[in-house]
Design an enzyme around this catalytic site. Sequence first.
Site, mmCIF file in Angstrom:
data_model
loop_
_atom_site.group_PDB
_atom_site.id
_atom_site.type_symbol
_atom_site.label_atom_id
_atom_site.label_comp_id
_atom_site.label_asym_id
_atom_site.label_seq_id
_atom_site.Cartn_x
_atom_site.Cartn_y
_atom_site.Cartn_z
ATOM 1 N N CYS A 165 3.896 -4.677 15.693
ATOM 2 C CA CYS A 165 3.884 -3.386 16.501
ATOM 3 C C CYS A 165 1.898 -4.726 16.472
ATOM 4 O O CYS A 165 0.986 -4.878 15.419
ATOM 5 C CB CYS A 165 3.192 -2.581 16.095
ATOM 6 S SG CYS A 165 4.914 -2.203 15.354
ATOM 7 N N CYS A 220 3.141 8.605 1.582
ATOM 8 C CA CYS A 220 4.268 7.709 2.391
ATOM 9 C C CYS A 220 4.187 6.038 1.435
ATOM 10 O O CYS A 220 3.022 5.705 1.189
ATOM 11 C CB CYS A 220 2.514 7.351 3.741
ATOM 12 S SG CYS A 220 3.418 6.320 4.961
ATOM 13 N N CYS A 246 -1.336 2.031 7.730
ATOM 14 C CA CYS A 246 -1.033 0.940 6.829
ATOM 15 C C CYS A 246 -1.114 -0.171 7.619
ATOM 16 O O CYS A 246 -1.987 -1.038 8.399
ATOM 17 C CB CYS A 246 0.107 1.606 7.177
ATOM 18 S SG CYS A 246 1.146 0.744 8.347
ATOM 19 N N GLY A 274 6.363 -2.875 5.887
ATOM 20 C CA GLY A 274 7.449 -2.631 6.514
ATOM 21 C C GLY A 274 8.248 -2.043 7.717
ATOM 22 O O GLY A 274 8.008 -0.505 8.248
ATOM 23 N N GLU A 275 9.352 -2.461 7.758
ATOM 24 C CA GLU A 275 10.496 -1.591 8.670
ATOM 25 C C GLU A 275 11.558 -1.315 7.347
ATOM 26 O O GLU A 275 12.695 -1.729 7.215
ATOM 27 C CB GLU A 275 10.751 -3.149 9.735
ATOM 28 C CG GLU A 275 12.178 -2.146 10.353
ATOM 29 C CD GLU A 275 12.434 -0.723 11.057
ATOM 30 O OE1 GLU A 275 11.050 -1.256 11.804
ATOM 31 O OE2 GLU A 275 12.961 0.121 10.067
ATOM 32 N N ASN A 320 -6.031 4.709 15.068
ATOM 33 C CA ASN A 320 -6.896 4.531 13.887
ATOM 34 C C ASN A 320 -7.677 3.143 13.988
ATOM 35 O O ASN A 320 -6.716 2.163 13.452
ATOM 36 C CB ASN A 320 -6.454 4.675 12.290
ATOM 37 C CG ASN A 320 -7.354 5.579 11.870
ATOM 38 O OD1 ASN A 320 -8.691 5.976 11.994
ATOM 39 N ND2 ASN A 320 -6.693 5.140 10.519
ATOM 40 N N GLU A 380 0.565 -1.386 0.213
ATOM 41 C CA GLU A 380 -0.075 -0.162 0.414
ATOM 42 C C GLU A 380 0.932 1.230 -0.492
ATOM 43 O O GLU A 380 2.171 1.187 0.276
ATOM 44 C CB GLU A 380 -0.500 0.110 0.993
ATOM 45 C CG GLU A 380 -1.636 -1.067 1.748
ATOM 46 C CD GLU A 380 -2.526 -0.915 3.035
ATOM 47 O OE1 GLU A 380 -2.285 -0.316 3.335
ATOM 48 O OE2 GLU A 380 -3.141 -2.254 3.195
ATOM 49 N N SER A 436 9.741 5.299 16.187
ATOM 50 C CA SER A 436 8.306 4.899 16.570
ATOM 51 C C SER A 436 8.157 4.201 18.209
ATOM 52 O O SER A 436 8.691 3.335 17.812
ATOM 53 C CB SER A 436 7.799 4.026 15.915
ATOM 54 O OG SER A 436 7.357 4.565 14.521
ATOM 55 N N LEU A 437 7.694 5.052 18.697
ATOM 56 C CA LEU A 437 7.737 4.423 20.513
ATOM 57 C C LEU A 437 7.197 3.414 20.792
ATOM 58 O O LEU A 437 6.850 2.682 21.781
ATOM 59 C CB LEU A 437 8.609 5.976 22.069
ATOM 60 C CG LEU A 437 9.888 6.643 21.351
ATOM 61 C CD1 LEU A 437 9.582 7.439 22.381
ATOM 62 C CD2 LEU A 437 11.083 5.620 21.709
ATOM 63 N N HIS A 438 5.601 4.500 21.155
ATOM 64 C CA HIS A 438 4.106 3.843 21.683
ATOM 65 C C HIS A 438 4.068 3.594 22.601
ATOM 66 O O HIS A 438 3.245 3.138 23.231
ATOM 67 C CB HIS A 438 4.119 3.060 20.290
ATOM 68 C CG HIS A 438 4.053 2.265 18.982
ATOM 69 N ND1 HIS A 438 3.916 3.971 18.141
ATOM 70 C CD2 HIS A 438 4.344 1.604 18.447
ATOM 71 C CE1 HIS A 438 3.787 3.905 17.105
ATOM 72 N NE2 HIS A 438 4.523 2.701 16.725
ATOM 73 N N CYS A 496 4.818 -7.129 7.703
ATOM 74 C CA CYS A 496 6.154 -6.763 8.351
ATOM 75 C C CYS A 496 6.116 -7.924 9.233
ATOM 76 O O CYS A 496 5.651 -8.240 10.023
ATOM 77 C CB CYS A 496 5.798 -5.129 9.011
ATOM 78 S SG CYS A 496 7.076 -4.431 9.944
ATOM 79 N N CYS A 550 -1.053 -2.892 14.712
ATOM 80 C CA CYS A 550 -0.959 -2.475 13.137
ATOM 81 C C CYS A 550 -1.158 -3.861 12.200
ATOM 82 O O CYS A 550 -0.834 -5.395 12.619
ATOM 83 C CB CYS A 550 0.389 -2.691 12.965
ATOM 84 S SG CYS A 550 0.701 -2.025 11.208
ATOM 85 N N SER A 570 11.483 6.222 8.943
ATOM 86 C CA SER A 570 10.565 5.982 9.982
ATOM 87 C C SER A 570 11.496 4.173 10.066
ATOM 88 O O SER A 570 10.952 3.359 9.417
ATOM 89 C CB SER A 570 8.587 5.813 9.903
ATOM 90 O OG SER A 570 8.317 5.022 10.985
HETATM 91 S S1 SF4 Z 1 3.746 -0.458 12.842
HETATM 92 FE FE1 SF4 Z 1 5.393 -0.250 11.547
HETATM 93 S S2 SF4 Z 1 6.993 -1.844 12.494
HETATM 94 FE FE2 SF4 Z 1 4.897 -1.848 13.313
HETATM 95 S S3 SF4 Z 1 4.544 -3.778 12.934
HETATM 96 FE FE3 SF4 Z 1 3.364 -2.043 11.981
HETATM 97 S S4 SF4 Z 1 4.374 -1.859 10.243
HETATM 98 FE FE4 SF4 Z 1 5.359 -2.762 11.494
#
Ligand code: SF4
Length: 350
Positions: free
Chosen positions: A114, A103, A333, A159-160, A290, A90, A214-216, A110, A117, A191
């Site tokens: 997370c 983006c 995403c 993805g990372e 979201n 995407e 990305s901390l979260h 990925c 996600c 990111s």
């Molecule tokens: S938030 Fe980003 S790093 Fe985490 S699983 Fe989703 S795509 Fe991967």
Amino acid sequence: MHHLLEPTTDSLSPWLAERGYPAYRAGQVRSWVFARRAGSFDDMTDLPRQVRGELAAEFSIFATRIARHSRADDGTQKLLLELADGGRIECVLLVDGPRRTICISSQVGCAMGCVFCASGLDGVERNLTAGEIVEQMLRLQQLLPPDERLSHIVVMGMGEPLANLDAVLAALDVARSDDGLGISARRITISTVGLPAAIRKLAQVGTPYNLAVSLHAPGDELRNELVPVNKNTGLAAILDAADDFFQANGRRLTFEYVLLGDVNDSPRHAQQLVRLLRGRMALVNVIPYNPVAGLSYRTPSKLAVHAFRNVLVDGGLHVKFRQRKGSEIDAACGQLRRLPIVAPSPLAPG
Ligand code: SF4
């Protein structure tokens, strides 16, 4: 077929030379693709017909198919692209005042896992090639009216990026170059969930990209739950590497924090975040969650967002609370990829 957009295997120049065609034809083709947004070799009307035909027989400009194209009322547009091997990725175009930000994804799926996600739900299938990353840029550029240009890039989709750093950097070289998209590195953000060794490698590259971590979560205990890969590194090592990145290139760091209702959105979490980040030249970008179909996480209440913000501001952090854009088209995403394809997009070729 060769993928024309693959920068790591420039096959066009030797192909032209082998056939005795002048080298400047490569520049013409490039200009058609990047500046004039050509979708096929037929569009390249200042190339001899024979050259166009031979090129079309051996090169594809686009190696993906648009499987779905969605638009939101706020101007956000999202593409679901199907790769040659059937994988799906995407990419999103965001319209904000004069900014035209894209983006883009760096992997199919990925591996970071997370828990909130959609992209990580099925793990990682493979890295994208540099050409597939460039192709997302061009597909999104084609959505713009002719008098508008892409202004910013965030590598923050599926993805990372730091797990596929070489391909990401090769694609961004094309984005920056004058005969590519001509977007300055200062308008490009990479990111990461935080891979210390790769952050240091990126710092050594010396190009002034922006880094967003990305901390979260404000501490390891909660972060180990939300971002499982944290168990291998821990926040201290990630922040050390981010600080080294700042020392090396002087670009202000961004820390992303997805605010999950009743999970990481209390004033106590905010205070912990202040203690963690205070004293750094950094922007904290807070993104209210979201919701994703099939996952139980919730959008935080307005009250919780307000209280969280007050604690950060009172603690002296520089903060931005990002608006949720494109939520009605599942712009977070990984969400679009999981929907069944019911009908081809009107934009999809073929
Ligand atoms: S938030 Fe980003 S790093 Fe985490 S699983 Fe989703 S795509 Fe991967």
